[in-house]
Every structure is written in C-alpha cells, then in structure tokens.
Design an enzyme around this catalytic site. Structure first.
Site, PDB file in Angstrom:
ATOM      1  N   ASP A   1       9.351   5.440  -3.117  1.00  0.00           N
ATOM      2  CA  ASP A   1       8.983   5.250  -1.712  1.00  0.00           C
ATOM      3  C   ASP A   1      10.202   5.414  -0.809  1.00  0.00           C
ATOM      4  O   ASP A   1      10.094   5.924   0.306  1.00  0.00           O
ATOM      5  CB  ASP A   1       8.356   3.863  -1.495  1.00  0.00           C
TER       6      ASP A   1
ATOM      7  N   HIS B   1      -4.301  -4.971  -4.438  1.00  0.00           N
ATOM      8  CA  HIS B   1      -3.676  -5.624  -5.582  1.00  0.00           C
ATOM      9  C   HIS B   1      -4.689  -6.259  -6.524  1.00  0.00           C
ATOM     10  O   HIS B   1      -4.338  -6.725  -7.595  1.00  0.00           O
ATOM     11  CB  HIS B   1      -2.609  -6.610  -5.091  1.00  0.00           C
TER      12      HIS B   1
END
Lengths: 265, 423
Positions: free
Chosen positions: B246, B217
């Site tokens: 996903d 991130h």
C-alpha cells in the site's frame, strides 16, 4: 517467468493510466464547448512548467494597468504592499500608495475623510460602486481584474488576444451596435470597452522599452496573471522539490517492498 | 492475572497495562498486523487504503480552511481569495482541498470499478458493498455542497440547477426545495446550511468507512481470482506485506496529486467559478464538476424532468441491488468470458457519458447520451441477470496458492494473475 511478468505489469499500469487520463480529458472537453473562437497562443515568460515572471514585464505591466486600465477596472483583492513581489522597493511602494487618496474613517467627529494611501491599503477602486461604474461606462460594468486570468478560458492568452483583437472597421456584413466595438476574440464579438491600448507609444515606459501595442498587451497580461496567481513561482518551485522527494521516496519504498516480498514468491 | 482483565500477549509493561484494560493493541495487531489477507492482490487493491488517506487529507485541510473562510454571500468569494493570498501557505491548503476532491473521486471510482470487475459485491460481501455505495452517495453530496462554498458563478448556478431537481418530485417537491434553500431562492441561508452540512458529512463518511472496514474484517478481502482462501498457504499477514505494498501505491498517488496541485491546480475546475456569484447573470453553459458529468448526462438524456431525476438517482440506486442482479456464482471477470467484455464496454460507456455530460445538450450528444444511458442500465438490469443463466464460466483454479505459485493453470494470460512477482 521474470521475462513475462514485466511487460504485463507495464501493460496494467498503462491501462490504468489510460483510464485515468480519459477522465481528465472530459474536463477540457467541457470547456472547449463553450466558445468556438480559437485564442492564439502568446509566448509568456511564465509559460510552461518551470516558467517564472519576468520582473521587467511585471513592472511595465503594472504601469499599463495604472495608466490605462485603472481608469475603469478595479483590482480589489490586491494591496499596494503586494507590489514588493514584482520587484519594487519599500520606498517605491510607499510612494505609489501615497499618490492615491484613500477614504478612511469615521474620525472622532463621525466624519469620513481622505488621506494619502499606505502600503497596507487595498488598490483604490475607480468607482464607488457598480452602479457608478455602469453609469460612467454606457451601462457596461468593467469587471474587477484581480482574478481575471483564472476566470477566463485561455487566461493570459485571452487577455492578450482581446487587447490586440479590435478591428475597426468591423468585417464586411457585421453591424456593430451603438457604443460597441468589434473584437475578434470577445464572445459575441461586440464589446463595450473601447480599444484601451490603441497606438504604439501610447505611454512612455520607465525602462525605455518601446511601447508597442503588442508589448503593452503582453506586459499587462503578465501583470494580471501575477495578480491572479501571486503564488505561482513559489508553487512551482515547491512542486519540483516535492515531486523529486516523492520520486526518491517511491524508489526506496518499492525497493523495500521487493525485499519484503522476496521470500513469498 | 486478575479476573476481568484481557489476556494480553504484549510484553511492554505500559502497552500491556493498557491492553489488559482496553485491548486496542490486540485489536490493531489482529486487524492490521496478522490479519490474513489473500496473497495474490494486484495494485487495484491499493485504492481502498488510498481512499482512506484521501479522506483524512480532506478533513485535515478542510479544518484549516474553515479557520479562514466566511460563509456569507457577500464575503465568501473574497475570503477564499484571502486564503489564497494572505494565509501562510493558504494557496497550498486550498489547492490540496480543491484537487483532493477530484483525487478522491478518481480513487473511489477505481475502487468501485475493481469491486465490479472482480465481483467483490457478491456473497458474502453484499453489506460491505452496500456500505461502500452509501459512502459514494455521501461523497457526492459532500462534494456538491463544498463546490458551492466559494460562491462563484458555477457554485451558485450549480446549486440552483441541482436543488431545483427536487422540485420535480410530485406534491412535496417545492416544499423540499424551499427547505433546501432556506427561503425562496439560493441565497445566504442556502450557503449557511450547505457549509454546516459540508462540515458534518465527512465525519458521517468517516463513520460509514469504519463500518465498511469492520464488515471487511468479518468476510475478509476478495482477490483477483475471486475464490476464497482455503488455508494459510493462500494468505499473508497484512503487515508487512500489504502495509508496504500500500505504501508504494500511496507514493504514486501522492505524485499524481502533487502534479495537479503544484502545476495544474485549476485544470479540473471551471474558469467561471472565479467570477463572483451573480444571480442576475446566467453562465452560457452550466457544467458540474467532472465527477458528476456521467450522471448529469443521464439526467439530460431523459426528456421528462421527473424521469431524468429518477434515472439519475437510479444510476446510483441500481448499485445497491447489484449483488442480487448478478447471480453468477463466479466472482472474478477473469473467468467470465462474456461478462468481462460486457463490463469493459460498460466502462467505456461510462466515459462516453462523462464526455457527453460536458457537452452542450444538442445533437449528436443527446442521442449518444440516450444510447449510453440505455447501455448503463441494460448492463445491470438485463445483461448481468441473463448472463448468470447462459454464460459458461472458465474453470476456476483449485486454490490461490496453486494459481499464484505454479504459474497459472487456467488463469488467462491477458488479465495477468501474478500481481508482484520477483522480476
């Protein structure tokens, strides 16, 4: 564009599937190397994805185990109560259990004693320990049969082949050691176990089925598969429902995905 | 607004109250809601999320198994079969855990493969990659020790063979082996410490996964083009675009998982592990689980024991320095005409090693293993450093948005740039 992308997507999926399946192929390859004896495929009631155990086969198989195998082979992971699963009634199971004397104790005087078996008892072992089993079997240890079909390459097919694979006299040029028997499917071909199922009509089936060698071998292989995987039927039935659910869920999820992504292309 | 409180943008009073004092909702919103993610992911980018799900499944099923398992040499095998027979849905929990290990390796191997193909290990994501290799190593240790717990023949002999490898280390080797065994042979103390570590390591993995995601991130994700997003036109918020994408992958993954668990639960296992461990009887062939086979083949390819052990660990260790071995500035293999084929050959080579690892150590497998081992290392140590100097990469697209939305430009057709176009 739409015409072009679809096959490409398929191509990628196929590539991925191929990569994964290659990995899977390595596992049986590893096992194939173990023995070069090919085991003939026997057709069983529980074969295939949706196969279930034939209850008649299971009960006859239990009879073969009880009257033949149990003289030497234990089935220590099973309890008499498990026989409810093969279609026997509570009373029948209680009667079978009660026909065995089970050691219990110690009692208030500190002594072990024998009592008739109960449904909750484990199958009685033919020998007190491994040494006793070897002493009675010419030095060979009869393996416990509780998970035998999971513990041998070929599973039930192997058990059936082994039981029907004795050859007497052995093929020309083969000398069998004293006390050993020639078997086509046993690794090394020399097995300590004398042919346990040796003639048609060796036992009388309660349901009147003709007790041929093949029939008896088939029935006991089915019974031992159940003994090793008593959850097999429940597992497959649940599997069908789980996969149907997932396929529908997958379709819905994919539809949602298409809708969410519709505005960014 | 009182001083010291976080400036929360949430309006629900309860959420806001918590968020002002501990901004977890802001963090979640930032990292999983609005997190800018390249818009051109293909389905290979599902596998990180899948690995995460798999880890959770393993920990959840493992906790329930431990409630019924007995780590003692005399009782372990039987307790596992008790789970299969007498625990409610014990067979399901155990088969999920057992096949979950295989699924975990499938998912993680694809995840690593994707990282190697699209150059996700390159700057600035080197540390992210290294943390991933750490996770892979921890996974292997965990899987190995887990396989020992049912105390079948392969458990016992696998443990014997693998722990004995450490005896090849000069001077301290035997002391290490004694320490691993907790005695002078694989026995009850070994089973107990393996059980303890098998319970511990998944939580360590969980910690490293957290670091892996934290590092991700900071740098942001790589993408199939291997070029950095240049602005908002190149990215999409993680939610709902990638949460839903996903989800599609997760359902497909669960279907494959379900087929294994319900219809072929012992397919990937070895029949010998249903024979209780017996130190006096050695199985005809001691074969590790399928996911160790490539490394097992490398071990056996080297005629010298210490050399084999070093090569086997080296096969993983080389991954740690991959970011510095491959100096090519181009990340994605799509734009590297030679490296692409070298890597695809490396992939095939990996499966060749896997195949040889499952075969007995005799000809022709020994020679094939040696050649394959040579190529495994040559790819990292010779081909990649060399290609960085001599290969002429294809021109990179100007931006992700350009390549994706205008139908290609310099993107080669075979590799398919457009992950999910409206059909």
């Amino acid at each position: 564009m739409p015409v072009r992308t679809l096959p490409m997507r398929k191509l990628k999926a196929a590539a991925l599937a191929a990569a994964l399946s290659l990995g899977f192929l390595a596992a049986p390859a590893a096992q194939a190397a173990e023995g070069h004896i090919s085991i003939p495929d026997t057709r069983f009631s529980f074969d295939g994805v949706f196969g279930t155990f034939d209850r008649g086969e299971l009960q006859r198989g239990f009879q073969v185990y009880k009257e033949v195998c149990a003289a030497c082979h234990s089935l220590r992971l099973l309890s008499y109560r498990n026989l409810r699963d093969i279609g026997l009634s509570e009373a029948e199971v209680a009667a079978i259990a009660a026909s065995y004397q089970i050691q219990d104790g110690p009692n208030d005087n500190g002594e072990m004693f024998e009592r008739p078996g109960r449904a909750s008892d484990r199958f009685r072992k033919p020998f007190a320990n491994d040494a006793a089993a070897r002493a009675a079997n010419n030095g060979a240890l009869p393996p416990d049969l509780s998970v035998i079909t999971k513990a041998r390459v070929g599973g039930a097919d192997y058990i059936h082949a082994l039981l029907t694979g004795y050859q007497d006299p052995p093929p020309a040029g083969v000398t069998v050691m004293e006390g050993m028997h020639y078997n086509k499917y046993f690794p090394g071909h020399q097995i300590g176990m004398a042919p346990p199922i040796n003639s048609d009509g060796q036992l009388q089936y309660a349901d009147g089925t003709r007790a041929t060698v093949d029939q008896m071998a088939r029935d006991v292989s089915t019974f031992l598969t159940w003994a090793a995987e008593p959850e097999l039927e429940q597992r497959r039935a649940m599997g069908v429902r789980v996969i149907l659910f997932l396929v529908i869920l997958g379709g819905l999820t994919y539809a949602v995905k298409r809708k969410v992504w519709a505005d960014v292309h | 607004m009182a001083s010291g409180l976080h400036d929360s943008s949430f309006t629900n009073p309860v959420v806001r109250w918590i968020d002002q004092r501990m901004p977890v909702f802001t963090m979640l919103q930032k990292e999983y809601g609005t997190f800018p993610t390249p818009r051109n992911f293909n389905y290979f980018w599902n596998f990180g999320a899948l690995a995460m799900i798999n880890l959770v499944i393993m920990i959840a099923t493992g906790i329930f198994l431990v409630m019924n398992y007995t780590p003692h040499t005399a009782l372990a095998f039987e307790s596992v079969e008790r789970i299969m027979r007498d625990v409610n849905y014990g067979w399901l929990i155990r088969y999920v855990h057992m096949n979950g290990a295989s699924m975990f390796f499938i998912v993680v191997l694809v995840h690593v493969w994707r990282g190697m193909y699209y150059g996700s290990y390159k700057a600035p994501r080197e540390l992210l990659w290294i943390l991933g290799v750490v996770i892979f190593l921890l996974m292997m240790a965990t899987a190995f020790m887990g396989y020992v717990l049912p105390w079948g023949q392969m458990s016992f002999w696998g443990a014997t063979v693998i722990t004995n490898l450490f005896s090849a280390i000069p001077v301290v080797g035997n002391a290490i082996v004694t320490l691993l065994w907790g005695g002078f042979s694989v026995d009850n103390p070994t089973l107990n410490r393996f059980f303890s570590l098998h319970y511990l390591l998944p939580f360590v993995i969980f910690g490293v996964v957290f670091l892996h995601v934290a590092a991700l991130h900071i740098t942001g994700s790589n993408n199939p083009l291997g070029i950095e997003p240049k602005g908002p036109q190149d990215t999409l918020p993680f939610h709902p675009y990638y949460t839903v994408k996903d989800s599609v992958g997760i359902v497909v993954y669960l279907i494959v998982f379900a087929v294994l668990v319900f219809f072929a639960p012992n397919y990937l296992g070895h029949p010998d592990n249903y024979i209780p461990a017996n130190p006096l009887v050695t199985p005809a062939h001691i074969v590790p689980e399928w996911y160790f086979l490539p490394f097992y083949a490398i071990l056996r390819a080297v005629p010298n024991k210490l050399g084999g052990v070093l090569m086997m660990f080296g096969a993983i260790a080389v991954l740690f320095v991959l970011p510095w071995l491959d100096r090519s500035p181009v990340r994605s293999m799509r734009f590297r005409p030679i490296a692409k084929w070298a890597f695809l050959l490396w992939t095939v080579n990996f499966f060749v090693l896997m195949y040889c690892g499952g075969m007995p150590a005799e000809e022709p497998y020994v020679t094939i293993s040696r050649l394959a081992t040579a190529y495994y290392f040559a790819y990292f140590l010779v081909i990649l450093p060399l290609l960085a100097k001599v290969e002429r990469p294809l021109p990179l697209p100007e931006s992700i948005a350009k390549a994706v939305l205008r139908g290609g430009g310099p993107v080669p057709g075979g590799a398919a740039a457009k992950p999910m176009e409206k059909a």
